[in-house]
Design a protein around this motif. Structure first.
Motif, mmCIF file in Angstrom:
data_model
loop_
_atom_site.group_PDB
_atom_site.id
_atom_site.type_symbol
_atom_site.label_atom_id
_atom_site.label_comp_id
_atom_site.label_asym_id
_atom_site.label_seq_id
_atom_site.Cartn_x
_atom_site.Cartn_y
_atom_site.Cartn_z
ATOM 1 N N VAL A 8 2.551 0.019 -6.012
ATOM 2 C CA VAL A 8 2.412 0.175 -4.573
ATOM 3 C C VAL A 8 3.748 -0.034 -3.881
ATOM 4 O O VAL A 8 4.118 0.715 -2.959
ATOM 5 N N ASN A 92 -3.636 -1.798 3.665
ATOM 6 C CA ASN A 92 -4.505 -1.848 2.491
ATOM 7 C C ASN A 92 -5.841 -2.441 2.940
ATOM 8 O O ASN A 92 -5.883 -3.553 3.463
ATOM 9 N N LEU A 113 -5.798 2.919 1.105
ATOM 10 C CA LEU A 113 -4.392 2.552 1.274
ATOM 11 C C LEU A 113 -3.671 3.673 2.013
ATOM 12 O O LEU A 113 -3.954 4.859 1.793
ATOM 13 N N TRP A 115 0.533 4.567 2.830
ATOM 14 C CA TRP A 115 1.792 4.014 2.324
ATOM 15 C C TRP A 115 3.055 4.865 2.540
ATOM 16 O O TRP A 115 4.050 4.541 1.846
ATOM 17 N N ALA A 237 -0.901 -5.163 -6.420
ATOM 18 C CA ALA A 237 -0.683 -5.049 -4.980
ATOM 19 C C ALA A 237 -0.585 -6.403 -4.290
ATOM 20 O O ALA A 237 -0.185 -6.473 -3.122
#
Length: 267
Positions: A8, A92, A113, A115, A237
């Motif tokens: 992540v 998240n 999620l 990102w 994560a």
């Protein structure tokens, strides 16, 4: 179908900083819709240990989050949570339901999620070894195989996510959905559709389940806790929590995910 093999942190750090608040709020709305279906089926109570985690951090000015955990006669531990800094590319969100030992229906696992591209995980967490208990596989996983395969064909922009952590890879069931994807209306609708279908299917399993004999429940209860704790503590994560909030608060957040500080009794 392409594949992503990154942590992540690597995914986040390889992208420019972007405000993803709009997607974060859409994810929040989706989880609230799903939780409403779950709340309509189960009686649960907020565990007092998570009241202090109702809001932490400095969101919306900076990183923040929320953890709410619940338990009830049929639910060992339900978690509705989020962590991140949506204004700076990352959020998240989780909705997980770990059932009590009265039935053997798989647990419900959902993670979303951003990102700043999209990512999602939806799974039926098995409570037995699928290679030992073929009947369990036939009941809960074989019927989902065709829809699972069809999702791949119907969504060519989705990239299969392969965790660099071998433990996380082994925790996925054969019908887990775990993809990253470019943010678009079509792709978000595909995630929302699968999520609703999955929760509806899971709730039907609960309603149709046979009860576990009393003398088998203690062992199932402890197996469930071991699985839940291992997944929570070994999640790569968690490093994002340390990045945002430090080790002490992250440890508390992880304990909240598996019930390490719970005050309500287990069913």
């Amino acid at each position: 179908m392409s594949e992503t093999i990154q942590s992540v942190e690597q995914m986040l750090d390889s992208r420019p900083v972007t405000d993803v608040t709009v997607t974060f709020e859409r994810y929040q709305a989706l989880l609230l819709e799903l939780k409403a279906k779950i709340d309509a089926r189960f009686e649960t109570t907020r565990d007092p240990s998570t009241l202090e985690l109702e809001s932490y951090g400095t969101y919306p000015e900076g990183p923040g989050g929320r953890v709410s955990a619940y338990s009830g006669p049929e639910v060992d531990w339900m978690v509705h949570s989020w962590l991140g800094n949506p204004a700076a590319s990352f959020a998240n969100l989780h909705l997980t339901v770990w059932l009590g030992p009265h039935i053997r229906v798989p647990h419900l696992g959902i993670a979303l999620l951003v990102w700043p591209e999209g990512w999602f995980y939806i799974d039926s967490v098995p409570r037995v070894s699928l290679v030992i208990d073929g009947e369990y596989y036939d009941k809960y996983y074989a019927p989902v195989n065709e829809p699972w395969l069809r999702f791949k064909d119907d969504n060519p922009e989705f990239t299969w996510f392969t965790s660099p952590a071998a433990f996380i890879r082994t925790s996925l069931s054969p019908t887990a959905q775990c993809y990253s994807f470019p943010l678009s209306e079509e792709n978000l609708k595909a995630v929302e559709k699968w999520a609703h279908e999955h929760v509806d299917r899971w709730l039907a399993w609960v309603d149709e389940a046979e009860e576990v004999p009393e003398d088998e429940r203690a062992a199932l209860r402890e197996t469930d806790l071991t699985i839940r704790r291992n997944i929570a503590e070994r999640d790569p994560a968690n490093s994002m929590g340390v990045r945002f909030f430090g080790e002490e608060l992250t440890d508390k957040l992880v304990r909240a995910l598996w019930g390490g500080d719970r005050e309500l009794p287990r069913p």
